[in-house]
Write a protein that holds these residues in place. Structure first.
Motif, PDB file in Angstrom:
ATOM      1  N   SER A 163       0.801  -1.188   0.201  1.00 14.30           N
ATOM      2  CA  SER A 163      -0.059  -0.075  -0.117  1.00 14.30           C
ATOM      3  C   SER A 163       0.638   1.223  -0.043  1.00 14.30           C
ATOM      4  CB  SER A 163      -0.792  -0.021   1.237  1.00 14.30           C
ATOM      5  OG  SER A 163      -1.804  -1.068   1.093  1.00 14.30           O
ATOM      6  N   ASN A 164       2.031   1.298   0.845  1.00 18.65           N
ATOM      7  CA  ASN A 164       2.768   2.347   0.829  1.00 18.65           C
ATOM      8  C   ASN A 164       3.435   2.614  -0.613  1.00 18.65           C
ATOM      9  OD1 ASN A 164       4.289   4.575   2.337  1.00 18.65           O
ATOM     10  ND2 ASN A 164       6.028   3.084   1.832  1.00 18.65           N
ATOM     11  N   CYS A 170       2.158   6.853  -6.756  1.00 16.18           N
ATOM     12  CA  CYS A 170       1.338   7.747  -7.228  1.00 16.18           C
ATOM     13  C   CYS A 170       1.778   9.193  -7.114  1.00 16.18           C
ATOM     14  CB  CYS A 170      -0.161   7.732  -6.461  1.00 16.18           C
ATOM     15  SG  CYS A 170      -1.096   6.141  -6.773  1.00 16.18           S
ATOM     16  N   LYS A 171       2.342   9.276  -5.937  1.00 13.28           N
ATOM     17  CA  LYS A 171       3.064  10.756  -5.726  1.00 13.28           C
ATOM     18  C   LYS A 171       4.052  10.974  -6.934  1.00 13.28           C
ATOM     19  CE  LYS A 171       2.458  13.042  -2.635  1.00 13.28           C
ATOM     20  NZ  LYS A 171       1.512  14.274  -2.575  1.00 13.28           N
ATOM     21  N   ALA A 203       0.246  -1.363  -7.944  1.00 12.51           N
ATOM     22  CA  ALA A 203      -0.999  -1.606  -7.517  1.00 12.51           C
ATOM     23  C   ALA A 203      -1.266  -3.188  -7.777  1.00 12.51           C
ATOM     24  CB  ALA A 203      -2.068  -0.935  -8.422  1.00 12.51           C
ATOM     25  N   SER A 204      -0.791  -3.788  -8.591  1.00 11.27           N
ATOM     26  CA  SER A 204      -0.934  -5.358  -9.031  1.00 11.27           C
ATOM     27  C   SER A 204      -0.274  -5.988  -7.883  1.00 11.27           C
ATOM     28  CB  SER A 204      -0.292  -5.702 -10.323  1.00 11.27           C
ATOM     29  OG  SER A 204      -0.699  -4.879 -11.580  1.00 11.27           O
ATOM     30  N   ASP A 205       0.847  -5.536  -7.049  1.00  9.96           N
ATOM     31  CA  ASP A 205       1.419  -6.331  -6.009  1.00  9.96           C
ATOM     32  C   ASP A 205       0.650  -6.107  -5.031  1.00  9.96           C
ATOM     33  OD1 ASP A 205       3.821  -6.903  -7.341  1.00  9.96           O
ATOM     34  OD2 ASP A 205       5.105  -5.363  -6.388  1.00  9.96           O
ATOM     35  N   LEU A 206      -0.199  -4.910  -4.669  1.00  8.08           N
ATOM     36  CA  LEU A 206      -1.187  -4.825  -3.766  1.00  8.08           C
ATOM     37  C   LEU A 206      -2.188  -5.793  -3.797  1.00  8.08           C
ATOM     38  CD1 LEU A 206      -2.144  -3.445  -1.079  1.00  8.08           C
ATOM     39  CD2 LEU A 206      -2.996  -1.542  -2.595  1.00  8.08           C
ATOM     40  N   VAL A 207      -2.731  -5.951  -4.924  1.00  9.98           N
ATOM     41  CA  VAL A 207      -4.046  -6.631  -5.273  1.00  9.98           C
ATOM     42  C   VAL A 207      -3.531  -8.020  -4.894  1.00  9.98           C
ATOM     43  CG1 VAL A 207      -5.646  -7.542  -6.746  1.00  9.98           C
ATOM     44  CG2 VAL A 207      -5.154  -5.202  -6.719  1.00  9.98           C
TER      45      VAL A 207
END
Length: 245
Positions: A163-164, A170-171, A203-207
Protein backbone atom coordinates in the motif's frame (compact mmCIF):
# COMPACT_ATOMS: atom_id res chain seq x y z
CA UNK A 1 -37.93 -39.61 2.22
CA UNK A 2 -36.98 -36.35 3.84
CA UNK A 3 -33.65 -34.51 3.90
CA UNK A 4 -32.43 -33.81 7.42
CA UNK A 5 -31.44 -30.15 6.90
CA UNK A 6 -31.29 -29.49 10.61
CA UNK A 7 -28.67 -32.20 11.18
CA UNK A 8 -26.27 -30.62 8.68
CA UNK A 9 -26.95 -27.01 9.76
CA UNK A 10 -28.69 -26.28 6.49
CA UNK A 11 -25.71 -27.19 4.29
CA UNK A 12 -25.83 -30.60 2.62
CA UNK A 13 -22.68 -32.35 1.27
CA UNK A 14 -23.15 -33.39 -2.37
CA UNK A 15 -21.05 -36.03 -4.13
CA UNK A 16 -21.10 -35.63 -7.91
CA UNK A 17 -20.58 -38.64 -10.19
CA UNK A 18 -20.37 -38.90 -13.97
CA UNK A 19 -23.40 -40.89 -15.16
CA UNK A 20 -21.42 -42.76 -17.80
CA UNK A 21 -17.92 -43.37 -16.45
CA UNK A 22 -19.03 -43.43 -12.79
CA UNK A 23 -16.00 -41.27 -11.94
CA UNK A 24 -16.39 -39.14 -8.83
CA UNK A 25 -16.08 -35.60 -10.17
CA UNK A 26 -16.32 -33.30 -7.17
CA UNK A 27 -17.78 -32.60 -3.75
CA UNK A 28 -19.93 -29.53 -3.20
CA UNK A 29 -22.64 -28.25 -0.86
CA UNK A 30 -26.29 -27.31 -1.22
CA UNK A 31 -28.63 -25.33 0.93
CA UNK A 32 -32.40 -25.59 0.43
CA UNK A 33 -32.44 -22.88 -2.23
CA UNK A 34 -29.67 -24.53 -4.27
CA UNK A 35 -31.40 -27.90 -3.94
CA UNK A 36 -34.72 -26.49 -5.16
CA UNK A 37 -33.03 -24.71 -8.08
CA UNK A 38 -31.39 -28.00 -9.04
CA UNK A 39 -34.74 -29.78 -8.98
CA UNK A 40 -36.58 -27.14 -10.99
CA UNK A 41 -33.86 -26.39 -13.55
CA UNK A 42 -32.38 -29.86 -14.01
CA UNK A 43 -28.88 -28.41 -13.68
CA UNK A 44 -26.67 -28.56 -10.60
CA UNK A 45 -26.69 -25.52 -8.33
CA UNK A 46 -24.59 -25.28 -5.19
CA UNK A 47 -23.92 -22.99 -2.26
CA UNK A 48 -20.36 -21.64 -2.16
CA UNK A 49 -18.94 -21.47 1.34
CA UNK A 50 -16.29 -18.96 0.26
CA UNK A 51 -18.46 -16.79 -2.01
CA UNK A 52 -21.41 -17.08 0.39
CA UNK A 53 -23.91 -17.37 -2.44
CA UNK A 54 -25.73 -19.75 -4.75
CA UNK A 55 -23.89 -20.65 -7.94
CA UNK A 56 -24.78 -22.70 -10.97
CA UNK A 57 -22.07 -25.14 -12.01
CA UNK A 58 -20.61 -23.80 -15.25
CA UNK A 59 -21.94 -20.26 -14.87
CA UNK A 60 -18.51 -18.92 -15.87
CA UNK A 61 -16.80 -21.86 -17.59
CA UNK A 62 -19.94 -23.21 -19.32
CA UNK A 63 -18.99 -26.66 -17.98
CA UNK A 64 -22.48 -27.37 -16.70
CA UNK A 65 -23.83 -30.48 -15.00
CA UNK A 66 -27.15 -31.83 -16.25
CA UNK A 67 -28.61 -33.84 -13.40
CA UNK A 68 -29.84 -37.31 -14.37
CA UNK A 69 -30.47 -38.88 -10.97
CA UNK A 70 -30.36 -37.81 -7.33
CA UNK A 71 -29.77 -40.24 -4.46
CA UNK A 72 -30.14 -39.57 -0.73
CA UNK A 73 -28.01 -41.60 1.67
CA UNK A 74 -29.28 -43.76 4.52
CA UNK A 75 -28.80 -41.01 7.12
CA UNK A 76 -30.74 -38.49 5.01
CA UNK A 77 -27.89 -35.98 5.20
CA UNK A 78 -25.80 -36.48 2.02
CA UNK A 79 -26.68 -36.40 -1.67
CA UNK A 80 -25.22 -38.22 -4.67
CA UNK A 81 -25.81 -36.59 -8.05
CA UNK A 82 -25.45 -38.60 -11.24
CA UNK A 83 -24.77 -36.00 -13.92
CA UNK A 84 -24.00 -35.48 -17.57
CA UNK A 85 -20.85 -33.41 -17.29
CA UNK A 86 -20.33 -30.86 -20.04
CA UNK A 87 -16.58 -30.32 -20.41
CA UNK A 88 -14.63 -30.87 -17.21
CA UNK A 89 -15.67 -30.63 -13.57
CA UNK A 90 -12.63 -29.06 -11.94
CA UNK A 91 -11.68 -25.38 -12.20
CA UNK A 92 -8.09 -26.50 -12.86
CA UNK A 93 -9.14 -28.02 -16.19
CA UNK A 94 -8.94 -31.57 -14.86
CA UNK A 95 -11.85 -33.95 -15.44
CA UNK A 96 -12.22 -34.58 -11.72
CA UNK A 97 -11.33 -32.50 -8.66
CA UNK A 98 -9.81 -35.60 -7.05
CA UNK A 99 -6.35 -35.75 -8.61
CA UNK A 100 -4.25 -35.47 -5.45
CA UNK A 101 -3.54 -39.02 -4.29
CA UNK A 102 -2.36 -39.72 -0.75
CA UNK A 103 -0.41 -42.98 -0.70
CA UNK A 104 -0.81 -45.31 2.25
CA UNK A 105 2.70 -44.34 3.34
CA UNK A 106 1.61 -40.68 3.51
CA UNK A 107 3.28 -39.63 0.25
CA UNK A 108 1.39 -37.19 -1.98
CA UNK A 109 1.21 -37.48 -5.76
CA UNK A 110 -0.57 -35.18 -8.21
CA UNK A 111 -1.99 -36.64 -11.43
CA UNK A 112 -3.64 -33.77 -13.29
CA UNK A 113 -5.67 -34.76 -16.33
CA UNK A 114 -6.10 -31.40 -18.06
CA UNK A 115 -8.73 -31.32 -20.79
CA UNK A 116 -8.77 -27.65 -21.76
CA UNK A 117 -8.26 -24.22 -20.16
CA UNK A 118 -11.33 -22.82 -18.45
CA UNK A 119 -12.84 -19.36 -18.67
CA UNK A 120 -12.31 -17.90 -15.21
CA UNK A 121 -11.29 -14.31 -14.53
CA UNK A 122 -7.73 -13.65 -13.43
CA UNK A 123 -8.62 -12.93 -9.78
CA UNK A 124 -10.48 -16.21 -9.43
CA UNK A 125 -7.59 -18.07 -11.06
CA UNK A 126 -5.00 -16.36 -8.84
CA UNK A 127 -7.08 -17.01 -5.73
CA UNK A 128 -7.21 -20.75 -6.42
CA UNK A 129 -3.49 -20.85 -7.19
CA UNK A 130 -2.82 -19.11 -3.86
CA UNK A 131 -5.01 -21.64 -2.04
CA UNK A 132 -3.09 -24.47 -3.68
CA UNK A 133 0.26 -22.92 -2.67
CA UNK A 134 -1.07 -22.32 0.86
CA UNK A 135 -1.89 -25.98 1.36
CA UNK A 136 0.51 -27.89 -0.87
CA UNK A 137 3.60 -25.91 -1.84
CA UNK A 138 7.09 -25.98 -0.34
CA UNK A 139 8.09 -22.71 1.39
CA UNK A 140 11.61 -23.24 0.03
CA UNK A 141 10.42 -22.97 -3.57
CA UNK A 142 7.12 -21.03 -3.38
CA UNK A 143 6.89 -17.35 -2.38
CA UNK A 144 3.22 -17.70 -1.40
CA UNK A 145 3.91 -20.76 0.75
CA UNK A 146 6.82 -18.91 2.37
CA UNK A 147 4.59 -15.95 3.29
CA UNK A 148 1.93 -18.26 4.74
CA UNK A 149 4.61 -20.12 6.65
CA UNK A 150 5.71 -16.87 8.29
CA UNK A 151 2.23 -16.30 9.68
CA UNK A 152 -0.50 -13.67 9.72
CA UNK A 153 1.70 -10.75 10.76
CA UNK A 154 3.98 -11.29 7.77
CA UNK A 155 1.01 -11.44 5.39
CA UNK A 156 -0.53 -8.23 6.74
CA UNK A 157 2.84 -6.48 6.83
CA UNK A 158 3.18 -7.12 3.09
CA UNK A 159 -0.26 -5.57 2.49
CA UNK A 160 0.87 -2.44 4.37
CA UNK A 161 4.21 -2.35 2.50
CA UNK A 162 2.56 -2.67 -0.91
CA UNK A 163 0.00 0.00 0.00
CA UNK A 164 2.84 2.36 0.86
CA UNK A 165 4.69 1.58 -2.39
CA UNK A 166 1.52 2.29 -4.38
CA UNK A 167 1.14 5.60 -2.54
CA UNK A 168 4.72 6.61 -3.37
CA UNK A 169 4.25 5.59 -7.01
CA UNK A 170 1.15 7.79 -7.24
CA UNK A 171 3.03 10.74 -5.74
CA UNK A 172 5.89 10.23 -8.22
CA UNK A 173 3.42 10.19 -11.10
CA UNK A 174 1.94 13.46 -9.88
CA UNK A 175 5.39 15.07 -9.69
CA UNK A 176 6.28 13.72 -13.13
CA UNK A 177 3.12 15.18 -14.67
CA UNK A 178 3.73 18.52 -12.93
CA UNK A 179 7.48 19.04 -13.26
CA UNK A 180 8.66 16.81 -16.11
CA UNK A 181 9.35 19.81 -18.34
CA UNK A 182 12.13 20.96 -15.98
CA UNK A 183 13.98 17.60 -16.28
CA UNK A 184 15.41 17.91 -12.76
CA UNK A 185 14.37 14.41 -11.67
CA UNK A 186 14.09 11.05 -13.33
CA UNK A 187 10.94 9.01 -12.81
CA UNK A 188 10.02 5.46 -13.66
CA UNK A 189 11.44 2.77 -11.40
CA UNK A 190 10.55 -0.09 -13.75
CA UNK A 191 10.39 1.68 -17.12
CA UNK A 192 12.33 4.90 -17.63
CA UNK A 193 10.13 7.98 -17.98
CA UNK A 194 6.99 5.89 -17.47
CA UNK A 195 5.95 6.32 -13.82
CA UNK A 196 2.37 5.51 -14.78
CA UNK A 197 3.50 1.90 -15.22
CA UNK A 198 4.92 2.03 -11.68
CA UNK A 199 1.41 2.78 -10.39
CA UNK A 200 0.00 -0.21 -12.29
CA UNK A 201 2.89 -2.41 -11.15
CA UNK A 202 2.55 -1.49 -7.46
CA UNK A 203 -1.25 -1.73 -7.59
CA UNK A 204 -0.87 -5.25 -8.98
CA UNK A 205 1.48 -6.15 -6.11
CA UNK A 206 -1.08 -4.80 -3.65
CA UNK A 207 -3.97 -6.76 -5.18
CA UNK A 208 -1.85 -9.93 -5.17
CA UNK A 209 -1.08 -9.58 -1.47
CA UNK A 210 -4.70 -8.68 -0.74
CA UNK A 211 -5.64 -12.00 -2.33
CA UNK A 212 -3.18 -13.76 -0.03
CA UNK A 213 -4.80 -12.04 2.97
CA UNK A 214 -8.25 -13.08 1.75
CA UNK A 215 -7.08 -16.65 1.15
CA UNK A 216 -5.74 -16.75 4.70
CA UNK A 217 -9.38 -16.54 5.82
CA UNK A 218 -10.85 -18.48 2.83
CA UNK A 219 -12.72 -15.40 1.55
CA UNK A 220 -13.23 -15.51 -2.22
CA UNK A 221 -12.58 -12.19 -4.05
CA UNK A 222 -16.04 -12.35 -5.64
CA UNK A 223 -17.38 -11.27 -2.26
CA UNK A 224 -15.60 -7.96 -2.86
CA UNK A 225 -17.43 -7.69 -6.21
CA UNK A 226 -20.72 -8.40 -4.44
CA UNK A 227 -20.10 -5.75 -1.79
CA UNK A 228 -19.16 -3.14 -4.41
CA UNK A 229 -22.28 -4.06 -6.40
CA UNK A 230 -24.37 -3.63 -3.25
CA UNK A 231 -22.96 -0.13 -2.77
CA UNK A 232 -23.39 0.84 -6.43
CA UNK A 233 -25.94 3.64 -6.72
CA UNK A 234 -25.81 4.39 -3.00
CA UNK A 235 -24.37 7.69 -1.82
CA UNK A 236 -21.06 7.09 -0.07
CA UNK A 237 -22.14 9.41 2.74
CA UNK A 238 -25.44 7.59 3.18
CA UNK A 239 -23.68 4.21 3.03
CA UNK A 240 -21.37 5.22 5.88
CA UNK A 241 -24.30 6.51 7.91
CA UNK A 242 -26.02 3.12 7.53
CA UNK A 243 -23.11 1.24 9.07
CA UNK A 244 -23.55 -0.09 12.59
CA UNK A 245 -21.12 1.45 15.05
Amino acid sequence: MKIDWQKVNGLLPVIVQDETSKDVLMLAYMNKEAFNLTLTSGFAHYFSRTKKRIWKKGEESENTQEVKKIFLDCDNDTLLLSVKQIGVACHTGSKSCFFNEIKLNGEFTKTLNIKKPLNYDVLDELYHIILDRKLNANPETSYVAKVFNRGENAILKKVVEESNELTLACKDLTKFNTYDEFKKEQFGEHIKDNPEYDVVYEASDLVFHLLIALAMHNIHPSRIYDELARRNGISGIEEKKSRKI
